[in-house]
Design an enzyme around this catalytic site. Structure first.
Site: not given
Ligand code: NDP
Ligand code: NHF
Length: 281
Positions: A49, A54, A79, A114
């Protein structure tokens, strides 16, 4: 029972989307994202994803090319960025072509709007419908849409999104939205499933001990048993592997309900742009 890392949700339109994918928000373009994507593919992930916003689509594209896994076995989501949506329909179509080029792909498996930008998102959705009808994307969907946003695009275009990707985790279970999505066969997809790393929740630790799993694995398994696609992010190979070891155990109904009960309607994603709508459901 979702049996293995190869298990998929069958989206409306028939496309198969893996229940587990790797999220790459806040992963640097270049070596960091290339290493994370390659580690995930080695561990058996087949879904990635990313997003125009990004700024790492190029690295994702390079990694999947070099992975040695045939393109047909991979499921790539990207997205359209808010800025392009703001510029209108034609800009969304151009943004898609630019994403394809950076990803070095002919087709994207899932393309998402998005965010729902007021006054803009219906046109953005129309652009995605055009891409879908032309066969440029295998499935189209949205992200951060509430029930009202979903109803509006369905009313105005007649096209139902295949996926709605939203923040979803034990502190934010989105019951109203989830029920609406189930009724309309829209696959709910969890972003920030690991609460952005805030896993120090006593119940998750207790269940981790009970099932001999980590709190992260408990949460991700809970996603699967609620039939929510999940895309945890990590840049560490050990955690990428850990987050995929969720297909060999099952949470009891009682424990599922206990996790469901943690809901506080709590969001970890802090919104800063005034052009972005915060959702109430
Ligand atoms: N559509 C949208 O608006 C959005 C979409 N997303 C998508 O969702 C994905 C996931 O969400 P995200 O916000 O990144 O957060 P997550 O909830 O996936 O958490 C990521 C964090 O958790 C840590 N982590 C990962 N695995 C573990 C584990 N097994 N134990 C402890 N800590 C862990 C990572 O650190 P480390 O990397 O150091 O392991 C990082 O700090 C994003 O990467 C993106 O692709 C996210 C936000 C908004
Ligand atoms: O995927 C995302 C990750 O975080 C951004 C915020 O900084 C968002 O805009 C977005 O939804």
């Amino acid at each position: 029972m979702i049996a293995s890392i190869a298990s998929c949700s069958v989206l409306r339109g028939g496309v198969r989307m893996p229940w587990l994918g790797l999220g790459v928000w806040q992963v640097n373009n270049g070596e960091e994202v290339e290493n994370a994507v390659k580690a995930a593919i080695r561990a058996g992930y087949r879904s990635i994803d990313t997003a125009e916003a990004y700024e790492n689509e190029a690295g994702v594209g390079k990694a999947i090319r070099e992975s040695g896994v045939p393109r047909s076995e991979l499921f790539i989501t990207t997205k359209v960025a808010n800025q392009r949506q703001n510029e209108g329909y034609d800009s969304v179509l151009r943004a898609f072509e630019e994403s394809l080029k950076r990803l070095q792909l002919d087709v994207v498996d899932l393309y998402l709007v998005h965010w729902p930008l007021e006054g803009k998102y219906v046109d953005a959705w129309r652009a995605l419908v055009k891409l879908y009808r032309e066969g440029r994307v295998r499935a189209i969907g949205v992200s951060n849409f509430t029930v009202d946003h979903l109803e509006r695009i369905i009313d105005q275009t007649g096209e139902v999104p295949a996926v709605n990707q939203v923040e979803y985790h034990p502190l934010l279970t989105r019951n109203k939205l989830h029920n609406y999505c189930k009724q309309h066969r829209i696959q709910l997809e969890a972003y920030s499933p690991l609460m952005q790393g805030h896993l120090d929740v006593p119940l998750l630790q207790e269940l981790g001990r009970k099932y001999a799993k980590t709190p992260a694995q408990i949460v991700l398994r809970w996603n699967l048993q609620n039939e929510v696609v999940t895309i945890p992010k990590s840049v560490r190979e050990q955690r990428i592997v850990e987050n995929a070891a969720i297909f060999d155990f099952e949470l009891s109904d009682d424990d599922m309900n206990r996790i469901n009960g943690l809901n506080r309607d709590y969001r970890f994603l802090v919104l800063s742009s005034p052009n972005i709508i915060s959702s109430a459901d």
